[in-house]
Motif scaffolding. Structure first.
Motif, PDB file in Angstrom:
ATOM      1  N   CYS A 276       0.830  -1.208   0.000  1.00 47.51           N
ATOM      2  CA  CYS A 276       0.000   0.000   0.000  1.00 47.51           C
ATOM      3  C   CYS A 276       0.863   1.255   0.000  1.00 47.51           C
ATOM      4  O   CYS A 276       0.560   2.238  -0.698  1.00 47.51           O
ATOM      5  CB  CYS A 276      -0.929  -0.003   1.214  1.00 47.51           C
ATOM      6  N   MET A 277       1.952   1.243   0.774  1.00 44.07           N
ATOM      7  CA  MET A 277       2.824   2.418   0.814  1.00 44.07           C
ATOM      8  C   MET A 277       3.575   2.600  -0.496  1.00 44.07           C
ATOM      9  O   MET A 277       3.797   3.734  -0.940  1.00 44.07           O
ATOM     10  CB  MET A 277       3.789   2.305   1.994  1.00 44.07           C
ATOM     11  N   ILE A 278       3.996   1.501  -1.129  1.00 45.44           N
ATOM     12  CA  ILE A 278       4.662   1.621  -2.434  1.00 45.44           C
ATOM     13  C   ILE A 278       3.691   2.169  -3.469  1.00 45.44           C
ATOM     14  O   ILE A 278       4.026   3.048  -4.268  1.00 45.44           O
ATOM     15  CB  ILE A 278       5.223   0.262  -2.878  1.00 45.44           C
ATOM     16  N   TYR A 279       2.473   1.646  -3.448  1.00 42.54           N
ATOM     17  CA  TYR A 279       1.470   2.068  -4.432  1.00 42.54           C
ATOM     18  C   TYR A 279       1.054   3.514  -4.203  1.00 42.54           C
ATOM     19  O   TYR A 279       0.975   4.310  -5.135  1.00 42.54           O
ATOM     20  CB  TYR A 279       0.249   1.159  -4.348  1.00 42.54           C
ATOM     21  N   GLY A 280       0.783   3.855  -2.938  1.00 36.98           N
ATOM     22  CA  GLY A 280       0.267   5.186  -2.655  1.00 36.98           C
ATOM     23  C   GLY A 280       1.306   6.282  -2.693  1.00 36.98           C
ATOM     24  O   GLY A 280       0.984   7.450  -2.929  1.00 36.98           O
ATOM     25  N   GLY A 281       2.565   5.926  -2.461  1.00 36.00           N
ATOM     26  CA  GLY A 281       3.597   6.942  -2.434  1.00 36.00           C
ATOM     27  C   GLY A 281       3.542   7.758  -1.164  1.00 36.00           C
ATOM     28  O   GLY A 281       2.969   7.350  -0.152  1.00 36.00           O
ATOM     29  N   VAL A 282       4.125   8.946  -1.198  1.00 33.30           N
ATOM     30  CA  VAL A 282       4.203   9.806  -0.020  1.00 33.30           C
ATOM     31  C   VAL A 282       3.025  10.770  -0.015  1.00 33.30           C
ATOM     32  O   VAL A 282       2.677  11.343  -1.041  1.00 33.30           O
ATOM     33  CB  VAL A 282       5.519  10.607  -0.013  1.00 33.30           C
ATOM     34  N   VAL A 283       2.417  10.911   1.150  1.00 31.41           N
ATOM     35  CA  VAL A 283       1.399  11.948   1.308  1.00 31.41           C
ATOM     36  C   VAL A 283       2.059  13.307   1.055  1.00 31.41           C
ATOM     37  O   VAL A 283       3.091  13.625   1.655  1.00 31.41           O
ATOM     38  CB  VAL A 283       0.790  11.901   2.726  1.00 31.41           C
ATOM     39  N   ALA A 284       1.476  14.096   0.143  1.00 29.24           N
ATOM     40  CA  ALA A 284       2.131  15.315  -0.336  1.00 29.24           C
ATOM     41  C   ALA A 284       2.516  16.253   0.803  1.00 29.24           C
ATOM     42  O   ALA A 284       3.620  16.818   0.814  1.00 29.24           O
ATOM     43  CB  ALA A 284       1.212  16.027  -1.326  1.00 29.24           C
ATOM     44  N   SER A 285       1.638  16.394   1.776  1.00 31.98           N
ATOM     45  CA  SER A 285       1.916  17.334   2.864  1.00 31.98           C
ATOM     46  C   SER A 285       3.041  16.866   3.778  1.00 31.98           C
ATOM     47  O   SER A 285       3.587  17.655   4.554  1.00 31.98           O
ATOM     48  CB  SER A 285       0.643  17.563   3.690  1.00 31.98           C
ATOM     49  N   LEU A 286       3.399  15.564   3.695  1.00 34.37           N
ATOM     50  CA  LEU A 286       4.436  15.006   4.564  1.00 34.37           C
ATOM     51  C   LEU A 286       5.710  14.658   3.803  1.00 34.37           C
ATOM     52  O   LEU A 286       6.636  14.099   4.378  1.00 34.37           O
ATOM     53  CB  LEU A 286       3.914  13.746   5.273  1.00 34.37           C
ATOM     54  N   GLU A 287       5.754  15.007   2.521  1.00 33.86           N
ATOM     55  CA  GLU A 287       6.868  14.549   1.695  1.00 33.86           C
ATOM     56  C   GLU A 287       8.215  15.056   2.200  1.00 33.86           C
ATOM     57  O   GLU A 287       9.183  14.304   2.267  1.00 33.86           O
ATOM     58  CB  GLU A 287       6.662  14.990   0.246  1.00 33.86           C
ATOM     59  N   ARG A 288       8.297  16.315   2.587  1.00 35.70           N
ATOM     60  CA  ARG A 288       9.581  16.860   3.035  1.00 35.70           C
ATOM     61  C   ARG A 288      10.047  16.171   4.315  1.00 35.70           C
ATOM     62  O   ARG A 288      11.219  15.826   4.454  1.00 35.70           O
ATOM     63  CB  ARG A 288       9.466  18.361   3.256  1.00 35.70           C
ATOM     64  N   ALA A 289       9.117  15.959   5.246  1.00 36.84           N
ATOM     65  CA  ALA A 289       9.494  15.296   6.499  1.00 36.84           C
ATOM     66  C   ALA A 289       9.787  13.818   6.277  1.00 36.84           C
ATOM     67  O   ALA A 289      10.729  13.258   6.853  1.00 36.84           O
ATOM     68  CB  ALA A 289       8.372  15.463   7.529  1.00 36.84           C
ATOM     69  N   TRP A 290       8.986  13.161   5.426  1.00 40.45           N
ATOM     70  CA  TRP A 290       9.144  11.722   5.178  1.00 40.45           C
ATOM     71  C   TRP A 290      10.461  11.442   4.475  1.00 40.45           C
ATOM     72  O   TRP A 290      11.229  10.565   4.877  1.00 40.45           O
ATOM     73  CB  TRP A 290       7.968  11.212   4.362  1.00 40.45           C
ATOM     74  N   ASN A 291      10.717  12.180   3.412  1.00 45.70           N
ATOM     75  CA  ASN A 291      11.927  11.963   2.616  1.00 45.70           C
ATOM     76  C   ASN A 291      13.084  12.826   3.121  1.00 45.70           C
ATOM     77  O   ASN A 291      13.833  13.415   2.342  1.00 45.70           O
ATOM     78  CB  ASN A 291      11.664  12.277   1.146  1.00 45.70           C
ATOM     79  N   ASN A 292      13.258  12.884   4.439  1.00 44.16           N
ATOM     80  CA  ASN A 292      14.361  13.676   4.987  1.00 44.16           C
ATOM     81  C   ASN A 292      15.686  12.980   4.692  1.00 44.16           C
ATOM     82  O   ASN A 292      15.733  11.749   4.517  1.00 44.16           O
ATOM     83  CB  ASN A 292      14.174  13.893   6.487  1.00 44.16           C
ATOM     84  N   PRO A 293      16.768  13.720   4.626  1.00 41.85           N
ATOM     85  CA  PRO A 293      18.063  13.147   4.207  1.00 41.85           C
ATOM     86  C   PRO A 293      18.525  11.969   5.063  1.00 41.85           C
ATOM     87  O   PRO A 293      19.076  10.997   4.534  1.00 41.85           O
ATOM     88  CB  PRO A 293      19.020  14.335   4.323  1.00 41.85           C
ATOM     89  N   LEU A 294      18.319  12.028   6.384  1.00 45.34           N
ATOM     90  CA  LEU A 294      18.785  10.942   7.248  1.00 45.34           C
ATOM     91  C   LEU A 294      18.028   9.657   6.963  1.00 45.34           C
ATOM     92  O   LEU A 294      18.639   8.579   6.836  1.00 45.34           O
ATOM     93  CB  LEU A 294      18.624  11.335   8.718  1.00 45.34           C
TER      94      LEU A 294
END
Length: 667
Positions: A276-294
């Motif tokens: 489900c997470m692969i299919y749905g991708g990142v919630v747009a409003s959380l993308e910056r926090a989710w895809n943080n560099p660390l």
């Protein structure tokens, strides 16, 4: 519709896939890898909040199914797929870092492990080099065995599953592309369903096979593979966001609530969550926090983290020997992350890319290294012999190798014996002590065939797969039937009573009928009740009962300390406190003492604990020879030491129970 043509080792397509359908790098998948690997690391480090963290491996399988299926399907669509290129790239991805890890563990195992554990390690290294360690550990003892924290390469079972997947999956996709490309998603779905059904059906026969073997894990890769086709559907942000949130909830809930004894087929829950997470991708409003560099970086080095974390934990616990503290667990997690960095950049990344003309050199180099590991492992496993410590007590030296039956007295293969010993493997470890006592008293006894992990208890047994549960129930019925036939004067009961209700063990007691597993609180109250009922049943007809208590459970087998090499210094093993779950010992001892106090003339409780332990410190040896052969079984030496120093009360109770008895010895 896309049509395929097979030319040599390549699959060519007459209509290339659109550019936007090709597999592109996704930072959010690296974050999924971070969640997966940290779940596994925290689980292995012993954090209770992540007892289900092992499902991170299942997340990796889904991710691999998605990425590999997408890569093959994309290259097929563009007419550039080549088996040789695919397999060389997979080897570049996995083998350099894996073999570097194996070679380093060879060195550390030589310096640290006791001879019997080093021999076991060398054997596992062979199977790891052959991409078949999952088969080795399946046939060895299983993933949840008590001594698995002494196996530095245990975690490579999942890599072997993935390597076996790489061998078969492209062939299957080639077949589908050649004979029915439009049915590929349906075929993957059918394969996945069949794999899951097979796992559910076979789990009742061999749960370790379902855990370790690739055919029962195919459905996880298939779930990932299906996403390649499902993602071609039109985008719908609300639906995709909802799926991502649902998937995260499923994964996190599994990591928190799953336990070692959770049935393996239930990993479909975190697998669906990952999909489900692969299919749905990142919630747009959380993308910056989710895809943080660390988070992204840890995901990119996740393979190296996975490789190093388990050997780090195993070797530290082996060196430390005692149970590790929470602060040390945190340190092990940090050390795993730090050590993964050089492995990733200096080995994994260095050999991952290469020119096409270097394939042969790469294959020869790593094939030779694999062969070297196999040959070295074979040689060492054949040459290394467990160290034998000198026995320290001459009285025990004289008796430790004697048979259980001598001169017709002891534990003999007879019917209608005066004394019988019944139980699981703990009855076996007490057998030398009981036999010696009977020989000294000139009493003939019998040892009913033991059933591992099956103490004699009315209506309950330690939970296991249904086949073994049925064997336990049948063994108990046979014991009771033989007791009715033999009519012995004394029954000696021994068992690892704690196995079904200790926090240290994954299993719980379950009812013989219905197989309902009891939770921790239920297991203790029901065990106490059924223990009393069992004794009440046995004391009928004025029969006497001796209840054998257990010594302490220990975190590591003493050989891990006593027999280790001296390269890193000598250890005073006798002063190491390694007691596990003392609270459950206090509970079982309390119950057995109460049973004895209620029937003081008919029941005797032999309490081994005071003879091994002085307060919180429990001896593992007498200074020359260990008492334990693993975490809870006594050696023959340990049993005879206990008989020599602690059986006076038992012998006196036995003499009173058998007074006025005059029988001839067995011929």
């Amino acid at each position: 519709m896309i049509t395929f043509e097979v030319v040599g080792r390549k699959m060519l397509v007459h209509k290339a896939c659109p550019e936007d359908e090709r597999l592109k790098y996704r930072a959010d998948i690296d974050v999924l890898r971070t969640i997966a690997v940290l779940g596994v690391v925290f689980f292995h480090a012993g954090f209770h909040i992540a007892f289900g963290g092992y499902v991170g491996v299942d997340m990796f399988f889904v991710i691999s199914g998605y990425l590999i299926t997408g890569k093959i399907e994309d290259e097929v669509g563009r007419g550039v797929f080549s088996f040789s290129t695919f397999y060389v790239n997979r080897a570049r991805r996995l083998f350099p870092a894996l073999f570097a890890t194996v070679l380093l563990t060879f060195l550390l195992s030589f310096l640290l492990l006791a001879s019997d554990h080093f021999k076991q390690f060398a054997q596992s290294a062979i199977w790891t080099a052959l991409s078949a360690s999952n088969i080795y550990f399946w046939t060895d003892s299983g993933y949840w065995a008590a001594d698995n924290h002494l196996k530095p390469l245990l975690h490579t079972w999942s890599l072997s599953v993935e390597e076996q997947f790489y061998l078969a999956w492209p062939l299957g996709l080639l077949f589908l592309a050649r004979f029915g490309p439009k049915y590929a998603p349906m075929a993957l779905g059918v394969i996945g369903v069949l794999s899951l059904i097979a796992g559910v059906a076979y789990y009742s026969i061999d749960q370790e096979a379902v855990f370790f073997l690739t055919p029962f894990r195919v459905f996880e890769f298939a779930i990932g593979g299906l996403i390649v086709w499902l993602k071609r559907a039109s985008k719908h942000h609300i639906r995709d966001n909802a799926l991502s949130i649902l998937g995260l909830c499923l994964v996190v809930t599994s990591m928190i609530t799953f336990r070692p004894h959770t049935p393996t087929p239930l990993v479909i829950i975190p697998c669906v969550g990952t999909a489900c997470m692969i299919y749905g991708g990142v919630v747009a409003s959380l993308e910056r926090a989710w895809n943080n560099p660390l988070a992204v970086y840890i995901g990119r080095i996740s393979y190296s983290v996975y490789l190093v974390h388990w050997p780090v934990i195993v070797y530290y616990e082996y060196w430390r020997f005692n149970q590790i503290e929470p602060s040390e667990r945190v340190g092990l997690v940090i050390a795993s992350l730090l050590l993964a960095i050089p492995l990733h950049h200096l080995v994994e990344q260095r050999y991952r890319r290469g020119r096409a003309d270097s394939r042969l050199n790469f294959a020869v180099a790593w094939g030779s290294l694999s062969a070297l590991i196999v040959v070295t492992g074979l040689a060492l496993s054949a040459m290394v012999k467990p160290a034998i410590q000198p026995l320290s007590d001459p009285w025990i030296i004289e008796r430790v190798s004697r048979p259980l039956c001598e001169g017709g007295f002891g534990l003999c293969a007879v019917d209608h014996a005066d004394v019988v010993l019944i139980g699981d493997s703990h009855a076996s470890h007490y057998a030398p002590a009981v036999a010696e006592t009977l020989k000294q008293s000139r009493v003939r006894g019998s040892f009913y065939p033991p059933m591992p992990s099956c103490p004699l208890l009315r209506d309950i047994h330690p939970n296991d797969v249904p086949v073994k549960a049925a064997e336990c129930t049948r063994a108990k019925q046979e014991w009771l039937a033989r007791l009715a036939q033999d009519q012995p004067r004394v029954v000696i009961l021994a068992g690892l009573w704690e196995v079904g209700m200790a926090r240290w063990f994954g299993r719980r007691y379950a009812f013989d009928v219905g197989q309902r597993e009891l939770n921790l609180a239920e297991a203790r109250s029901v065990w106490a009740e059924k223990m009393r009922e069992t004794v009440d049943l046995l004391v009928e007809n004025d029969r006497k009962v001796i209840l054998m208590g257990n010594g302490p459970l220990v975190a590591n087998p003493p050989s891990a300390c006593f027999n280790r090499p001296a390269f890193l210094g000598r250890f005073d093993c006798s002063k190491m406190n390694v007691i596990v779950d003392p609270e459950i010992h206090a509970f079982t001892r309390g119950v057995l003492k109460r049973i004895e106090s209620n029937e003081p003339t008919r029941v005797f409780f032999f309490d081994a604990w005071p003879y091994f332990c002085n307060g919180d410190l429990c001896a593992l040896s007498d200074g020359g020879q260990t008492f334990y052969k693993d975490q809870h079984h006594l050696t023959p030496y340990g049993a005879l030491w206990l008989q020599h120093h602690a059986f006076a009360g038992l012998s006196q109770f036995l003499a009173i129970a058998l007074q006025n008895l005059a029988r001839s010895p067995v011929n």
